[in-house]
Write an enzyme that holds these catalytic residues in place. Structure first.
Site, PDB file in Angstrom:
ATOM      1  NE  ARG A 180      39.928  41.032  34.223  1.00  0.00           N
ATOM      2  CZ  ARG A 180      38.828  40.592  34.830  1.00  0.00           C
ATOM      3  NH1 ARG A 180      38.868  40.135  36.052  1.00  0.00           N
ATOM      4  NH2 ARG A 180      37.681  40.648  34.217  1.00  0.00           N
ATOM      5  CD  GLN A 228      32.604  38.104  32.011  1.00  0.00           C
ATOM      6  OE1 GLN A 228      32.455  38.089  30.813  1.00  0.00           O
ATOM      7  NE2 GLN A 228      33.165  37.114  32.668  1.00  0.00           N
ATOM      8  CB  THR A 230      42.388  42.405  43.382  1.00  0.00           C
ATOM      9  OG1 THR A 230      42.299  42.247  41.972  1.00  0.00           O
ATOM     10  CG2 THR A 230      43.757  42.928  43.741  1.00  0.00           C
ATOM     11  CG  ASP A 287      35.809  36.371  43.884  1.00  0.00           C
ATOM     12  OD1 ASP A 287      35.285  37.464  43.604  1.00  0.00           O
ATOM     13  OD2 ASP A 287      36.773  35.891  43.240  1.00  0.00           O
ATOM     14  CD  GLU A 325      38.492  44.666  33.123  1.00  0.00           C
ATOM     15  OE1 GLU A 325      37.639  44.779  32.225  1.00  0.00           O
ATOM     16  OE2 GLU A 325      39.641  45.117  33.067  1.00  0.00           O
TER      17      GLU A 325
END
Ligand SMILES: Nc1nc2c(ncn2[C@@H]2O[C@H](COP(=O)(O)OP(=O)(O)OP(=O)(O)O)[C@@H](O)[C@H]2O)c(=O)[nH]1
Ligand SMILES: [Mg+2]
Length: 386
Positions: free
Chosen positions: A210, A236, A81, A232, A76
């Site tokens: 998301r 987590q 993005t 990418d 996150e």
């Protein structure tokens, strides 16, 4: 800048031979055959076959050559993005190939956001502003966490009524420990538009949407004539073990941290502060033996949310008690930048820091140009060409 300047497997001569335009071979080959139609057909077939193999070779070179750049960081923080921005700025088709898929993602994001708000309201015993919304609240609280988006349209009236309710608004603005995604307000405010039968997600919608990344993905870009292979990863904790196989021959790393997470607990370990955990991860990456020669770029991201939190009076010193300075944007960002740079054991190691707002395409355009210039310069230096 030419491919031959890139360190890695391809040397200058290979690179230039691969750059020969395949199309230029057709007249050359046809002139080798005598003028009959059959001969010309055979020449054309041969030329097409060569063109195909050259194209495949060029694609392979693009895949295997170029600057290898990893985007790393906790979940996150905005890694995907940034990748979406690169697709918008340098991809041939922008975000078009994934546009339709994002319709469902946006609907799911809205459902999850309202579920989180309802949870927060109930956990903190906040009363609804309008008691008539109790029925809508009951509908949303009965919803399974795994509910699918085909339910979205029938939930729209409840979601709209609740989002307009002062109790839910109070929850959104005052409960800091909500497990709610950053784009919740953006999508809840746009519910009429995104619930429309003909709704097609805009570029901004896709940037705000998301989806957790679960597997490492590779993307090839040409950024101002420099070939990049960009990876990418899923941020987590449980997915970090899949990063290591990509650690060889890395030219540059963009490490992403969400500054706005300074007052948030980790999702996987709520006792741990998110930004503290991010500092620990940065320490591992910045001091990793395989990255001694790797250019390190630090994106201190989500500055828009960070600024909003400061404006709302949230104190950095409450979460980072060692911070004694004023609670303004300039002083606090200097402090956090220092905390990150402090993690590098090698004092000679340059870390290029940018304060970023990854959903803002205009800002990212400027930052990507700056990063490309730095990566190229460092790459030329390490390959002895500068
Ligand atoms: N407001 C704001 N939102 C951001 C910014 N950067 C990213 N986001 C949002 O933050 C959410 C998470 O971003 P992602 O790019 O999916 O995060 P990630 O690092 O790829 O996460 P994982 O895939 O789980 O590792 C998305 O909803 C983005 O729109 C930012 O600078 N400002
Ligand atoms: Mg991601």
């Amino acid at each position: 800048m030419e491919l031959s300047h890139v360190s890695g497997s391809s040397n200058g001569s290979e690179a230039s031979s691969h750059r020969t335009s395949p199309l230029s071979l057709t007249p050359l080959l046809t002139s080798q055959f005598s003028g009959t139609r059959a001969d010309q057909k055979r020449a054309k077939a041969l030329s097409d076959a060569i063109d195909k193999s050259l194209r495949a070779e060029k694609e392979r070179e693009q895949r295997e050559g170029g600057i290898k750049l990893l985007i790393l960081g906790p979940s996150e923080t905005g890694k995907t993005t940034v990748l979406k921005q690169l697709k918008l700025l340098y991809g041939q088709k922008g975000l078009d190939p994934e546009r339709q898929t994002y319709r469902r993602v946006v609907h799911l994001n809205i459902m999850k956001a309202m579920q989180a708000l309802v949870d927060g309201l109930q956990q903190h015993s906040i009363p609804l502003g309008d008691p008539q919304n109790a029925e809508h609240l009951a509908i949303m609280s009965r919803l399974e966490p795994t509910a699918e988006t085909d339910m979205f349209l029938e939930l729209v009236p409840s979601i709209k009524a609740l989002w307009a309710d002062s109790g839910i608004q109070h929850t959104y603005y005052n409960i800091t420990q909500l497990n709610i995604q950053d784009s919740a307000k953006y999508f809840l405010d746009a519910i009429d538009r995104v619930a429309h039968a003909q709704y097609i997600p805009t570029d901004d919608d896709i940037l705000q949407a998301r989806v957790r990344t679960l597997a490492v993905s590779e993307h090839v870009f040409d950024i101002d004539n420099v070939a990049y292979r960009i990876y990418d990863v899923g941020g987590q904790k449980s997915l970090r073990k899949y990063w290591a196989p990509y650690f060889d021959d890395v030219n540059a790393i963009i490490f992403m941290a969400a500054l706005s997470a300074y007052d948030q607990p980790c999702e996987e370990d709520p006792k741990l502060n998110r930004l503290q955990e991010c500092l620990v991860l940065f320490n591992e990456i910045a001091n990793h033996k395989l990255f001694q020669l790797t250019s390190m770029i630090l994106f201190l991201n989500k500055i828009d949310i960070f600024q909003r939190k400061l404006d709302a009076g949230s104190l950095v010193s409450k979460y980072f008690p060692e911070y004694r300075g004023p609670n303004d944007y300039f002083s606090t960002t200097v402090f956090f930048q220092y905390r990150f740079l402090q993690q590098c054991k090698d004092l000679q190691k340059q870390v290029y820091t940018h304060f970023t707002h990854a959903t803002d395409t205009k800002q990212m355009r400027v930052i990507v140009v700056a990063v490309n210039a730095i990566v190229q310069r460092l790459n030329l230096r390490s390959s002895g060409l500068l």
